[in-house]
Design an enzyme around this catalytic site. Structure first.
Site, PDB file in Angstrom:
ATOM      1  N   THR A 201      60.967  37.959  35.072  1.00  0.00           N
ATOM      2  CA  THR A 201      62.387  37.859  35.377  1.00  0.00           C
ATOM      3  C   THR A 201      63.152  38.928  34.615  1.00  0.00           C
ATOM      4  OG1 THR A 201      62.202  35.463  35.716  1.00  0.00           O
ATOM      5  CG2 THR A 201      64.392  36.320  35.217  1.00  0.00           C
ATOM      6  N   SER A 202      64.035  39.639  35.311  1.00  0.00           N
ATOM      7  CA  SER A 202      64.920  40.628  34.697  1.00  0.00           C
ATOM      8  C   SER A 202      64.105  41.702  33.958  1.00  0.00           C
ATOM      9  CB  SER A 202      65.937  39.915  33.797  1.00  0.00           C
ATOM     10  OG  SER A 202      66.957  40.795  33.423  1.00  0.00           O
ATOM     11  N   SER A 203      64.209  41.793  32.635  1.00  0.00           N
ATOM     12  CA  SER A 203      63.385  42.770  31.911  1.00  0.00           C
ATOM     13  C   SER A 203      61.899  42.518  32.202  1.00  0.00           C
ATOM     14  CB  SER A 203      63.654  42.682  30.409  1.00  0.00           C
ATOM     15  OG  SER A 203      62.948  43.676  29.718  1.00  0.00           O
TER      16      SER A 203
END
Ligand code: NAG
Ligand code: NAG
Length: 357
Positions: A201-203
């Protein structure tokens, strides 16, 4: 146009008693007007504010709790030495340039040749936070796969998805540590080499793209939740630089230029590349949705797929406003209308993409 899935979904509903959601069907969530009771053998589990899902009753949360602080030790070559159903830290699994924390979750019952999922957290996250905030470990108890939760060693607890080292096969930094723990698991724990997967998720989504691009020899599929194209975060700044230009959707390239970044990450690689499924919200103001469309250019070019989807449909098991664009068997792009940063996890769907569930 109806997808086969949508038709199957409808057919599955017909024989059941009125107003019962099918196993893995939606059974609640904001704006949902369908049945809220589940077919027998499954129970309605809240996944997030928008989506509750009928999950097989066996996939109840593991009863064991996490030891805190978790037990830690050199990665054993014998998998039976790893305690079951707890988050267990391992060290000495291979070169680990920045000292990434590495945690393994082994369910009580493993498949004979288990799949391995690497699940990478978002910035400010840790292995423990992603473990507790996701259902990857809980579903491992049902489906018998191993999970590795890496934990960032950097000040902002983001991943290095920007350095020249991390973006290069065997170049070093965080991606090498994660590749090395997967290699250790393959060499010592009997993991199925055809079922090594990455999700984040995300990074952690950006790390998943990095792993897919730089280690296509190890990873067979990746799920990118609210991330960016491989190489978009490239920067010569500190290792966990947050690349604002990329995040704001201002790194625009042609498919060919994006694909070249992937090819340059592992020159000479001729094997099958991992398939990719990317998810993004249209209201994301942290990693702007332009990044979704840049990823589409990149991976369709890498795979030699058409740049427009062969189908783009809503799915009966996803919330309203989610569209599933399929460009080919190797690449799907799910856009979530009105959803911000980040798109909630849909672990069960990911497992289907991985061929585990
Ligand atoms: C799929 O359709 C939705 C809704 O019409 C649209 O917003 C989205 O951009 C499409 N996805 C792709 C990848 O073209
Ligand atoms: C998207 O559609 C493809 C093709 O029908 C299907 O295989 C896949 O499971 C769908 N993905 C999601 C997340 O709904």
């Amino acid at each position: 146009m109806f997808s086969v899935k949508a038709l199957l979904g409808l057919c599955a509903l017909l024989p059941s008693v009125l107003a019962q959601a099918a196993v893995f069907g939606q059974c609640g969530g904001q704006g949902f007007t369908g049945p809220t009771t589940c077919a027998s053998g499954s129970t309605c589990v809240v996944q997030n504010a928008f989506f509750s899902q009928c999950l097989p009753s066996a996939s109840a949360p593991p009863t064991t709790t996490v030891a805190a602080p978790p037990p830690s030790g050199a990665a054993p070559t014998d998998l039976s030495a790893i305690p079951a159903s707890t988050l267990h830290q391992i060290t000495n699994f291979g070169t680990n340039p920045n000292n990434v924390g590495m945690f393994v979750y082994k369910p009580k019952k493993l498949q004979a040749k288990p799949p391995l999922i690497v699940a990478s957290h978002f910035c400010t996250g840790t292995a423990q936070i992603y473990f507790q905030g996701s259902k990857f470990a809980q579903l491992a108890e049902t489906f018998g796969y191993l999970v590795i939760f890496p934990s960032s060693p950097h000040p902002d607890l983001c991943w290095d998805v920007s350095s020249a080292q991390t973006l290069m096969h065997n170049g070093g930094s965080d991606s090498l540590s994660i590749a090395n723990v997967a290699r250790f698991a393959l060499a010592n724990w009997g993991v199925d080499p055809n079922r090594v997967f990455a999700v984040g998720t995300s990074s952690g989504a950006m790390m998943t793209s990095v792993l897919a691009g730089a280690y296509p020899d190890i990873f067979k599929a990746g799920i990118v939740d609210s991330g960016v194209a491989f190489g978009c975060f490239a920067s010569s700044g500190p290792l966990d630089t947050f690349n604002e230009v990329c995040a704001s959707g201002n790194v625009i390239m042609t498919g060919q230029q994006w694909a070249q970044k992937v090819f340059n990450a592992f020159p000479g690689f001729t094997g099958t590349r991992p398939k990719i499924q990317t998810w993004h919200g249209t209201a994301d103001t942290t990693v702007f949705p332009q990044n979704f469309f840049e990823q589409i250019k990149q991976w369709t070019t890498v795979f030699g797929l058409p740049s427009t989807p062969v189908s783009n449909v809503s799915e009966p098991f996803l919330p309203q406003g989610y569209s599933n664009a399929t460009f080919g068997p190797q690449f799907q792009a799910i856009l979530a209308q009105g959803v911000g940063h980040t798109v909630p996890l849909f672990e069960q769907q990911y497992l289907q993409f991985f061929g585990i569930a």
